[in-house]
Design a protein around this motif. Structure first.
Motif, PDB file in Angstrom:
ATOM      1  N   LEU A  17       3.228   2.548   2.913  1.00  0.00           N
ATOM      2  CA  LEU A  17       2.505   2.611   4.185  1.00  0.00           C
ATOM      3  C   LEU A  17       2.405   1.254   4.849  1.00  0.00           C
ATOM      4  O   LEU A  17       2.416   1.143   6.068  1.00  0.00           O
ATOM      5  CB  LEU A  17       1.076   3.131   3.950  1.00  0.00           C
ATOM      6  N   ALA A  18       2.272   0.224   4.027  1.00  0.00           N
ATOM      7  CA  ALA A  18       2.077  -1.108   4.611  1.00  0.00           C
ATOM      8  C   ALA A  18       2.392  -2.188   3.586  1.00  0.00           C
ATOM      9  O   ALA A  18       2.280  -1.963   2.376  1.00  0.00           O
ATOM     10  CB  ALA A  18       0.628  -1.263   5.080  1.00  0.00           C
ATOM     11  N   MET A  27      -0.490   2.835  12.743  1.00  0.00           N
ATOM     12  CA  MET A  27       0.042   4.097  12.220  1.00  0.00           C
ATOM     13  C   MET A  27       0.603   4.977  13.347  1.00  0.00           C
ATOM     14  O   MET A  27       1.612   5.645  13.165  1.00  0.00           O
ATOM     15  CB  MET A  27      -1.039   4.870  11.437  1.00  0.00           C
ATOM     16  N   ILE A  72       0.886  -1.167   0.000  1.00  0.00           N
ATOM     17  CA  ILE A  72       0.000   0.000   0.000  1.00  0.00           C
ATOM     18  C   ILE A  72       0.923   1.216   0.000  1.00  0.00           C
ATOM     19  O   ILE A  72       1.736   1.370   0.929  1.00  0.00           O
ATOM     20  CB  ILE A  72      -0.903   0.018   1.256  1.00  0.00           C
ATOM     21  N   ASN A  94     -12.317   8.567  -2.874  1.00  0.00           N
ATOM     22  CA  ASN A  94     -11.517   7.752  -3.793  1.00  0.00           C
ATOM     23  C   ASN A  94     -10.386   7.042  -3.050  1.00  0.00           C
ATOM     24  O   ASN A  94     -10.144   7.310  -1.875  1.00  0.00           O
ATOM     25  CB  ASN A  94     -10.967   8.629  -4.926  1.00  0.00           C
ATOM     26  N   ARG A  95      -9.701   6.160  -3.774  1.00  0.00           N
ATOM     27  CA  ARG A  95      -8.645   5.343  -3.150  1.00  0.00           C
ATOM     28  C   ARG A  95      -7.620   6.214  -2.444  1.00  0.00           C
ATOM     29  O   ARG A  95      -7.050   7.131  -3.052  1.00  0.00           O
ATOM     30  CB  ARG A  95      -7.929   4.512  -4.221  1.00  0.00           C
ATOM     31  N   SER A  96      -7.362   5.898  -1.189  1.00  0.00           N
ATOM     32  CA  SER A  96      -6.426   6.696  -0.392  1.00  0.00           C
ATOM     33  C   SER A  96      -4.973   6.387  -0.735  1.00  0.00           C
ATOM     34  O   SER A  96      -4.076   7.129  -0.347  1.00  0.00           O
ATOM     35  CB  SER A  96      -6.668   6.421   1.097  1.00  0.00           C
ATOM     36  N   GLY A 108     -12.695   3.093   0.891  1.00  0.00           N
ATOM     37  CA  GLY A 108     -13.573   3.759  -0.074  1.00  0.00           C
ATOM     38  C   GLY A 108     -15.035   3.446   0.204  1.00  0.00           C
ATOM     39  O   GLY A 108     -15.927   4.283   0.000  1.00  0.00           O
ATOM     40  N   ARG A 140      -5.742  -0.346  12.614  1.00  0.00           N
ATOM     41  CA  ARG A 140      -4.851   0.335  11.653  1.00  0.00           C
ATOM     42  C   ARG A 140      -4.313   1.646  12.253  1.00  0.00           C
ATOM     43  O   ARG A 140      -3.161   1.987  12.065  1.00  0.00           O
ATOM     44  CB  ARG A 140      -5.599   0.599  10.350  1.00  0.00           C
ATOM     45  N   PHE A 190      -7.728  -5.032   2.110  1.00  0.00           N
ATOM     46  CA  PHE A 190      -7.458  -3.646   1.694  1.00  0.00           C
ATOM     47  C   PHE A 190      -8.545  -3.203   0.719  1.00  0.00           C
ATOM     48  O   PHE A 190      -9.275  -4.034   0.173  1.00  0.00           O
ATOM     49  CB  PHE A 190      -6.057  -3.498   1.072  1.00  0.00           C
ATOM     50  N   GLY A 191      -8.647  -1.882   0.568  1.00  0.00           N
ATOM     51  CA  GLY A 191      -9.632  -1.345  -0.379  1.00  0.00           C
ATOM     52  C   GLY A 191     -11.004  -1.141   0.230  1.00  0.00           C
ATOM     53  O   GLY A 191     -11.967  -0.868  -0.473  1.00  0.00           O
ATOM     54  N   GLU A 192     -11.110  -1.254   1.565  1.00  0.00           N
ATOM     55  CA  GLU A 192     -12.422  -1.113   2.221  1.00  0.00           C
ATOM     56  C   GLU A 192     -12.706   0.333   2.612  1.00  0.00           C
ATOM     57  O   GLU A 192     -13.839   0.690   2.883  1.00  0.00           O
ATOM     58  CB  GLU A 192     -12.508  -2.028   3.454  1.00  0.00           C
TER      59      GLU A 192
HETATM   60  P1  CMP Z   1      -8.995   2.489  -0.010  1.00  0.00           P
HETATM   61  O1  CMP Z   1      -8.796   3.921   0.365  1.00  0.00           O
HETATM   62  O2  CMP Z   1     -10.309   2.070  -0.563  1.00  0.00           O
HETATM   63  O3  CMP Z   1      -7.830   2.103  -1.033  1.00  0.00           O
HETATM   64  C1  CMP Z   1      -6.483   2.095  -0.541  1.00  0.00           C
HETATM   65  C2  CMP Z   1      -6.439   1.135   0.607  1.00  0.00           C
HETATM   66  O4  CMP Z   1      -5.200   1.000   1.251  1.00  0.00           O
HETATM   67  C3  CMP Z   1      -7.350   1.632   1.727  1.00  0.00           C
HETATM   68  O5  CMP Z   1      -8.691   1.566   1.273  1.00  0.00           O
HETATM   69  C4  CMP Z   1      -6.968   0.712   2.852  1.00  0.00           C
HETATM   70  O6  CMP Z   1      -7.567  -0.538   2.693  1.00  0.00           O
HETATM   71  C5  CMP Z   1      -5.472   0.560   2.576  1.00  0.00           C
HETATM   72  N1  CMP Z   1      -4.687   1.422   3.466  1.00  0.00           N
HETATM   73  C6  CMP Z   1      -4.620   2.763   3.463  1.00  0.00           C
HETATM   74  N2  CMP Z   1      -3.796   3.189   4.430  1.00  0.00           N
HETATM   75  C7  CMP Z   1      -3.332   2.094   5.053  1.00  0.00           C
HETATM   76  C8  CMP Z   1      -2.424   1.862   6.141  1.00  0.00           C
HETATM   77  N3  CMP Z   1      -1.851   2.875   6.754  1.00  0.00           N
HETATM   78  N4  CMP Z   1      -2.187   0.590   6.509  1.00  0.00           N
HETATM   79  C9  CMP Z   1      -2.769  -0.448   5.876  1.00  0.00           C
HETATM   80  N5  CMP Z   1      -3.621  -0.292   4.838  1.00  0.00           N
HETATM   81  C10 CMP Z   1      -3.910   0.952   4.443  1.00  0.00           C
END
Ligand code: CMP
Length: 236
Positions: A88-89, A153, A76, A107-109, A101, A149, A97-99
């Motif tokens: 980040l990870a 962080m 990530i 949008n995707r972080s 949003g 999470r 991951f991807g939850e």
């Molecule tokens: P989403 O924003 O949908 O898409 C990017 C994904 O990265 C985000 O969801 C999380 O699932 C994952 N993500 C973002 N920041 C971190 C983090 N600090 N540690 C682990 N996973 C992360």
């Protein structure tokens, strides 16, 4: 997403419905669901094979599904305006991951990409929506996921304040090793440096120092920890 077609041998070990259900049950988000609910999610998903380097989605992309890592490792990462990357990870089997949003509607972080050949279960958000509409209390698990999470962080942020580059490098190497003393490093030197939060040169220097101290050896990407205790002390 591209380049996800499985070869014949990869397809042969594609996960069974039961294996997918159990993999979902192992996650913090779905641990409390019953078999039927888990089977629904598994059936709505599709298993994808990712070759090393394949980008699952880019930072800023519109989201529509979340992923569970079944095998391999997924990074990530975020990019700065001038093109530098912060890792980040590194997510392994059992991690989602991807939850985000889904939870906040943005949008995707961050970008997600496979660090090695990996297998993921992709599940459309519609399935999560259905689950939470019928079962609002299941959302508590999403809160727990985010809190976990945030703790990670917080720890990473404190590390950048309390630990020097050698300490942070030792810590990341131990994380990559897990319980094994010998391991294959899934990250390039550049990626490891962006995870440590230091230049490649400084991280290399730290690794050389550990080798010189007799705490580890490495040959290309094959690492062997020879003095875990000292490495652990240095990572504190
Ligand atoms: P989403 O924003 O949908 O898409 C990017 C994904 O990265 C985000 O969801 C999380 O699932 C994952 N993500 C973002 N920041 C971190 C983090 N600090 N540690 C682990 N996973 C992360």
């Amino acid at each position: 997403m591209s380049d996800t077609t499985p070869t014949a041998s990869e397809a042969a070990i594609e996960a069974s419905p039961t294996a997918l259900r159990e993999a979902l049950r192992e996650t913090i988000l779905f641990a409390r669901l019953d078999d039927e609910q888990l089977d629904h999610i598994a059936a709505a998903g599709s298993v994808q094979w990712l070759r090393r380097g394949v980008v699952v989605f880019e930072e800023g992309a519109e989201p529509g599904e979340f992923y569970l890592v079944l095998s391999g490792r997924v990074a990530i990462a975020q990019e700065s305006d001038d093109g530098r990357e912060s890792l980040l990870a590194v997510l392994g089997p059992g991690e989602l991951f991807g939850e985000m949003g889904f939870l906040d509607g943005y949008n995707r972080s961050a970008q997600a990409r496979a660090l090695e050949e990996s297998q993921v279960l992709m599940v459309p958000y519609a399935e999560l929506r259905l689950l939470y509409e019928n079962n609002p209390s299941a959302l508590w698990s999403a809160v727990a996921l985010l809190a976990r999470r945030l703790r990670a962080m917080d720890r990473a942020l404190s590390d950048t304040v309390f630990l020097d580059v050698m300490g942070r490098t030792a810590k990341r190497l131990l994380e990559m090793a897990g319980d094994d003393d010998e391991f294959e490093m899934p990250l390039t030197q550049e990626e490891l440096a962006s995870m440590v939060g230091a230049s490649r040169e400084r991280v290399n220097k730290a690794i050389h120092a550990f080798v010189k101290l007799g705490w580890m050896t490495h040959d290309q990407r094959h690492y062997k920890i020879t003095n875990r205790r000292n490495l652990e002390i240095r990572a504190r």
